[in-house]
Design an enzyme around this catalytic site. Structure first.
Site, mmCIF file in Angstrom:
data_model
loop_
_atom_site.group_PDB
_atom_site.id
_atom_site.type_symbol
_atom_site.label_atom_id
_atom_site.label_comp_id
_atom_site.label_asym_id
_atom_site.label_seq_id
_atom_site.Cartn_x
_atom_site.Cartn_y
_atom_site.Cartn_z
ATOM 1 N N THR A 117 0.817 -1.210 0.000
ATOM 2 C CA THR A 117 0.000 0.000 0.000
ATOM 3 C C THR A 117 0.848 1.255 0.000
ATOM 4 O O THR A 117 1.957 1.270 0.555
ATOM 5 C CB THR A 117 -0.900 0.001 1.255
ATOM 6 O OG1 THR A 117 -1.460 1.302 1.437
ATOM 7 C CG2 THR A 117 -0.123 -0.336 2.511
ATOM 8 N N TYR A 141 -1.831 0.122 10.160
ATOM 9 C CA TYR A 141 -2.104 -0.563 8.885
ATOM 10 C C TYR A 141 -0.871 -0.492 7.986
ATOM 11 O O TYR A 141 -0.393 -1.516 7.479
ATOM 12 C CB TYR A 141 -3.315 0.079 8.197
ATOM 13 C CG TYR A 141 -3.504 -0.374 6.769
ATOM 14 C CD1 TYR A 141 -4.005 -1.638 6.482
ATOM 15 C CD2 TYR A 141 -3.164 0.462 5.703
ATOM 16 C CE1 TYR A 141 -4.157 -2.059 5.161
ATOM 17 C CE2 TYR A 141 -3.323 0.044 4.394
ATOM 18 C CZ TYR A 141 -3.821 -1.205 4.129
ATOM 19 O OH TYR A 141 -3.964 -1.617 2.828
HETATM 20 N N1 LIG Z 1 -8.859 -1.097 -1.392
HETATM 21 C C1 LIG Z 1 -7.785 -0.296 -1.433
HETATM 22 O O1 LIG Z 1 -7.876 0.905 -1.745
HETATM 23 C C2 LIG Z 1 -6.433 -0.850 -1.121
HETATM 24 C C3 LIG Z 1 -5.332 0.013 -1.195
HETATM 25 C C4 LIG Z 1 -4.064 -0.488 -0.926
HETATM 26 C C5 LIG Z 1 -3.881 -1.818 -0.614
HETATM 27 N N2 LIG Z 1 -4.955 -2.635 -0.530
HETATM 28 C C6 LIG Z 1 -4.721 -4.044 -0.191
HETATM 29 O O2 LIG Z 1 -5.379 -4.876 -1.139
HETATM 30 C C7 LIG Z 1 -5.762 -6.094 -0.524
HETATM 31 C C8 LIG Z 1 -7.218 -6.399 -0.852
HETATM 32 O O3 LIG Z 1 -8.023 -5.336 -0.366
HETATM 33 P P1 LIG Z 1 -9.583 -5.230 -0.691
HETATM 34 O O4 LIG Z 1 -9.900 -3.796 -0.840
HETATM 35 O O5 LIG Z 1 -9.933 -6.171 -1.759
HETATM 36 O O6 LIG Z 1 -10.203 -5.701 0.691
HETATM 37 P P2 LIG Z 1 -11.342 -6.768 1.023
HETATM 38 O O7 LIG Z 1 -11.636 -6.653 2.483
HETATM 39 O O8 LIG Z 1 -12.470 -6.674 0.071
HETATM 40 O O9 LIG Z 1 -10.599 -8.137 0.722
HETATM 41 C C9 LIG Z 1 -9.822 -8.814 1.675
HETATM 42 C C10 LIG Z 1 -10.207 -10.281 1.592
HETATM 43 O O10 LIG Z 1 -9.364 -11.035 2.455
HETATM 44 C C11 LIG Z 1 -10.155 -11.897 3.253
HETATM 45 N N3 LIG Z 1 -9.369 -12.112 4.461
HETATM 46 C C12 LIG Z 1 -9.005 -11.194 5.399
HETATM 47 N N4 LIG Z 1 -8.229 -11.773 6.331
HETATM 48 C C13 LIG Z 1 -8.081 -13.077 5.966
HETATM 49 C C14 LIG Z 1 -7.377 -14.179 6.521
HETATM 50 N N5 LIG Z 1 -6.675 -14.075 7.656
HETATM 51 N N6 LIG Z 1 -7.443 -15.370 5.879
HETATM 52 C C15 LIG Z 1 -8.171 -15.514 4.740
HETATM 53 N N7 LIG Z 1 -8.849 -14.503 4.177
HETATM 54 C C16 LIG Z 1 -8.802 -13.297 4.789
HETATM 55 C C17 LIG Z 1 -11.480 -11.190 3.418
HETATM 56 O O11 LIG Z 1 -12.563 -12.038 3.729
HETATM 57 C C18 LIG Z 1 -11.637 -10.539 2.053
HETATM 58 O O12 LIG Z 1 -12.270 -11.402 1.135
HETATM 59 C C19 LIG Z 1 -5.455 -5.931 0.956
HETATM 60 O O13 LIG Z 1 -4.243 -6.579 1.230
HETATM 61 C C20 LIG Z 1 -5.303 -4.440 1.131
HETATM 62 O O14 LIG Z 1 -4.441 -4.105 2.199
HETATM 63 C C21 LIG Z 1 -6.233 -2.196 -0.772
HETATM 64 O O1 LIG Z 2 -16.538 9.139 4.042
HETATM 65 C C1 LIG Z 2 -15.383 9.495 3.758
HETATM 66 C C2 LIG Z 2 -14.386 8.571 3.349
HETATM 67 C C3 LIG Z 2 -13.118 9.048 3.074
HETATM 68 N N1 LIG Z 2 -12.835 10.365 3.182
HETATM 69 C C4 LIG Z 2 -11.491 10.860 2.844
HETATM 70 O O2 LIG Z 2 -11.189 10.428 1.531
HETATM 71 C C5 LIG Z 2 -9.794 10.132 1.414
HETATM 72 C C6 LIG Z 2 -9.647 8.731 0.927
HETATM 73 O O3 LIG Z 2 -10.066 7.840 1.962
HETATM 74 P P1 LIG Z 2 -10.311 6.301 1.737
HETATM 75 O O4 LIG Z 2 -10.841 5.740 3.021
HETATM 76 O O5 LIG Z 2 -11.094 6.101 0.498
HETATM 77 O O6 LIG Z 2 -8.862 5.709 1.461
HETATM 78 P P2 LIG Z 2 -7.496 5.913 2.278
HETATM 79 O O7 LIG Z 2 -6.710 6.932 1.523
HETATM 80 O O8 LIG Z 2 -7.715 6.111 3.714
HETATM 81 O O9 LIG Z 2 -6.850 4.468 2.221
HETATM 82 C C7 LIG Z 2 -6.685 3.725 1.065
HETATM 83 O O10 LIG Z 2 -5.427 3.974 0.511
HETATM 84 C C8 LIG Z 2 -4.373 3.778 1.378
HETATM 85 C C9 LIG Z 2 -3.135 4.088 0.608
HETATM 86 O O11 LIG Z 2 -3.035 5.461 0.384
HETATM 87 C C10 LIG Z 2 -4.400 2.365 1.929
HETATM 88 O O12 LIG Z 2 -3.837 1.494 1.020
HETATM 89 C C11 LIG Z 2 -5.758 1.840 2.316
HETATM 90 O O13 LIG Z 2 -5.792 0.426 2.320
HETATM 91 C C12 LIG Z 2 -6.825 2.263 1.420
HETATM 92 O O14 LIG Z 2 -8.033 2.026 2.078
HETATM 93 C C13 LIG Z 2 -9.201 10.349 2.813
HETATM 94 O O15 LIG Z 2 -8.649 11.627 2.849
HETATM 95 C C14 LIG Z 2 -10.409 10.300 3.738
HETATM 96 O O16 LIG Z 2 -10.256 11.073 4.902
HETATM 97 C C15 LIG Z 2 -13.792 11.271 3.558
HETATM 98 O O17 LIG Z 2 -13.522 12.462 3.661
HETATM 99 N N2 LIG Z 2 -15.038 10.813 3.837
#
Ligand SMILES: NC(=O)c1ccc[n+]([C@@H]2O[C@H](COP(=O)([O-])OP(=O)(O)OC[C@H]3O[C@@H](n4cnc5c(N)ncnc54)[C@H](O)[C@@H]3O)[C@@H](O)[C@H]2O)c1
Ligand SMILES: O=c1ccn([C@@H]2O[C@H](COP(=O)(O)OP(=O)(O)O[C@H]3O[C@H](CO)[C@H](O)[C@H](O)[C@H]3O)[C@@H](O)[C@H]2O)c(=O)[nH]1
Length: 331
Positions: A117, A141
Site C-alpha cells: 500500500t 495498517y
Molecule cells: N482497497 C484499497 O484501496 C487498497 C489500497 C491499498 C492496498 N490494498 C490491499 O489490497 C488487498 C485487498 O483489499 P480489498 O480492498 O480487496 O479488501 P477486502 O476486504 O475486500 O478483501 C480482503 C479479503 O481477504 C479476506 N481475508 C481477510 N483476512 C483473511 C485471513 N486471515 N485469511 C483468509 N482470508 C482473509 C477477506 O474475507 C476478504 O475477502 C489488501 O491486502 C489491502 O491491504 C487495498
Molecule cells: O466518508 C469518507 C471517506 C473518506 N474520506 C477521505 O477520503 C480520502 C480517501 O479515503 P479512503 O478511506 O477512500 O482511502 P485511504 O486513503 O484512507 O486508504 C486507502 O489507501 C491507502 C493508501 O493510500 C491504503 O492502502 C488503504 O488500504 C486504502 O483504504 C481520505 O482523505 C479520507 O479522509 C472522507 O472524507 N469521507
C-alpha cells in the site's frame, strides 16, 4: 500449475480471479469470508474457507493443487480501525502473512505477489512518490504492510522465492463487465461511500478534514481503477515467470484528486446532489499521496486503460446498483 489467490472473495481479489480465468489460468482461492463474499467468485473456482495463518491448510492447498504462484490479497484494510486495534492488524497483516510465506517456501512456491500500500510512505515529502522514497507509515495498517514487505524481502533472498510487491494507491471502480465490485456492506472508501450517498443508501457524506496543506484543504489521493490494478498483477506475474528479479512497484496513475473533487465527480456522474458535511480529520490519514509510476510503466510495460475519474465513478455506481438489486433479492 495453479495460482492461489488469498482474499480472492474480496473486492480486489475477485477482480484478479476474473482476470486470471480470462487468461486461462487455473485458480484456487483461500478466504475466511470475514469481508469477502462467496458469491463474488465464479462458481467453478475452488474456494477454501480458512485462514492464511493456518499453515497446515495452506500446505494442503499448495500440495493438492500444485500451486506455483501466490497472489496475497487477504488482509484487514481500514486505516482508522488499525489505529484502534493495532494488535489485530499486526496479527492478520503481518503474522498471518509470515505463516503464509513460510508455507509458500516449504511448499516450493516460486512466485509471490503481495498487496502492499501507499500507506507505507506516510505523507511523502515530495510528490509524486517513487518506490525508493523514505518509508514512514503513519498508521499501524501501513506499518503492518511494511513489516510484511521486509519479511518477504528476507525470505525471498534466503529461499529463492521471487516476489513482486505492489504498492497500491487508492483502488476504486468495478469490473466494466459488471462481474465484480466493492461489496463490503460497511465499506469506508470515499468513492464507495459517495456512490452510496448518491443512490440514497446513506444520508450523505462527511469530509474528514478541511485544513490540510492542500489546494482546497482536503486530502489528495491517486485513484486507480481496480481492473487496471488487476492487469498490473498479471503483468507482474508474467515478469516473474520470465525470470524477473524481485521488485517493488507503485500502482497508481500519478495524478491526485482532492476529496471535494471526487465528491463533485460523483454528483456529476450520478446526476444527483446529496448532503455533504465537514468533520474533523480522521486518525491516520496522510495529507497528499500521489504515485510515481515510472517503474511499472517502463519495467512491466503496464498501460492503464481506465485512468479517468468519471469512468471509475460510473463503474462504481453501476456496481452499486447491481448490488442493491442483489441485496434486495437476498443474495
Ligand atoms: N482497497 C484499497 O484501496 C487498497 C489500497 C491499498 C492496498 N490494498 C490491499 O489490497 C488487498 C485487498 O483489499 P480489498 O480492498 O480487496 O479488501 P477486502 O476486504 O475486500 O478483501 C480482503 C479479503 O481477504 C479476506 N481475508 C481477510 N483476512 C483473511 C485471513 N486471515 N485469511 C483468509 N482470508 C482473509 C477477506 O474475507 C476478504 O475477502 C489488501 O491486502 C489491502 O491491504 C487495498
Ligand atoms: O466518508 C469518507 C471517506 C473518506 N474520506 C477521505 O477520503 C480520502 C480517501 O479515503 P479512503 O478511506 O477512500 O482511502 P485511504 O486513503 O484512507 O486508504 C486507502 O489507501 C491507502 C493508501 O493510500 C491504503 O492502502 C488503504 O488500504 C486504502 O483504504 C481520505 O482523505 C479520507 O479522509 C472522507 O472524507 N469521507
Amino acid at each position: 500449475m495453479t495460482v492461489l489467490v488469498t482474499g480472492g472473495a474480496g473486492y480486489i481479489g475477485s477482480h484478479m480471479v476474473h482476470a486470471l480465468r480470462d487468461a486461462g489460468e487455473r485458480v484456487v482461492v483461500l478466504d475466511n469470508l470475514s469481508t469477502g463474499r462467496r458469491w463474488a467468485l465464479p462458481g467453478d473456482v475452488p474456494l477454501f474457507v480458512g485462514e492464511t495463518g493456518d499453515e497446515a491448510l495452506v500446505a494442503a492447498i499448495i500440495g493438492a493443487h500444485e500451486v506455483r504462484a501466490i497472489i496475497h490479497f487477504a488482509a484487514s484494510i481500514v486505516v482508522p480501525d488499525s489505529v484502534a486495534d493495532p494488535l489485530g492488524y499486526y496479527r492478520n497483516n503481518t503474522a498471518n502473512a509470515r505463516t503464509l510465506i513460510e508455507a509458500a517456501v516449504k511448499g516450493g512456491v516460486r512466485h509471490f505477489i503481495f498487496s502492499s500500500t501507499a500507506a507505507v510512505y506516510g505523507t511523502p515529502a515530495t510528490l509524486p512518490v517513487a518506490e525508493d522514497a523514505p518509508l514512514q507509515p503513519e498508521s499501524p495498517y501501513g506499518t503492518s504492510k511494511l513489516m510484511t514487505e521486509l519479511i518477504l524481502r528476507d525470505a525471498g533472498r534466503a529461499h529463492g522465492l521471487a516476489y513482486a510487491i505492489l504498492r497500491y494507491f487508492n483502488v476504486a471502480g468495478a469490473d466494466p463487465q459488471g462481474r465484480a465490485g466493492q461489496s463490503t456492506p460497511n465499506a469506508t472508501h470515499l468513492i464507495k461511500v459517495g456512490v452510496q450517498a448518491a443512490l440514497g443508501l446513506r444520508p450523505g457524506l462527511q469530509v474528514y478534514g478541511t485544513d490540510y496543506p492542500t489546494p482546497d484543504g482536503t486530502c489528495l489521493r491517486d485513484y486507480i481503477h481496480v481492473s487496471d490494478l488487476a492487469a498490473a498483477h498479471s503483468a507482474a506475474l508474467a515478469y516473474l515467470r520470465q525470470g524477473g528479479a524481485s521488485r517493488i512497484f507503485n500502482c497508481g496513475y500519478g495524478r491526485g484528486y482532492s476529496v471535494l473533487e471526487v465528491i463533485e465527480a460523483v454528483k456529476r456522474v450520478a446526476g444527483v446532489d446529496f448532503p455533504v458535511s465537514f468533520a474533523p480529520r480522521r486518525p491516520g490519514d496522510a495529507a497528499a499521496v500521489v504515485a510515481g509510476n515510472g517503474r511499472i510503466l517502463s519495467e512491466l510495460g503496464w498501460r492503464p486503460q481506465l485512468d479517468d475519474l468519471p469512468t471509475i465513478v460510473a463503474h462504481a455506481l453501476a456496481w452499486e446498483r447491481t448490488l442493491r438489486t442483489r441485496n434486495d433479492a437476498g443474495a
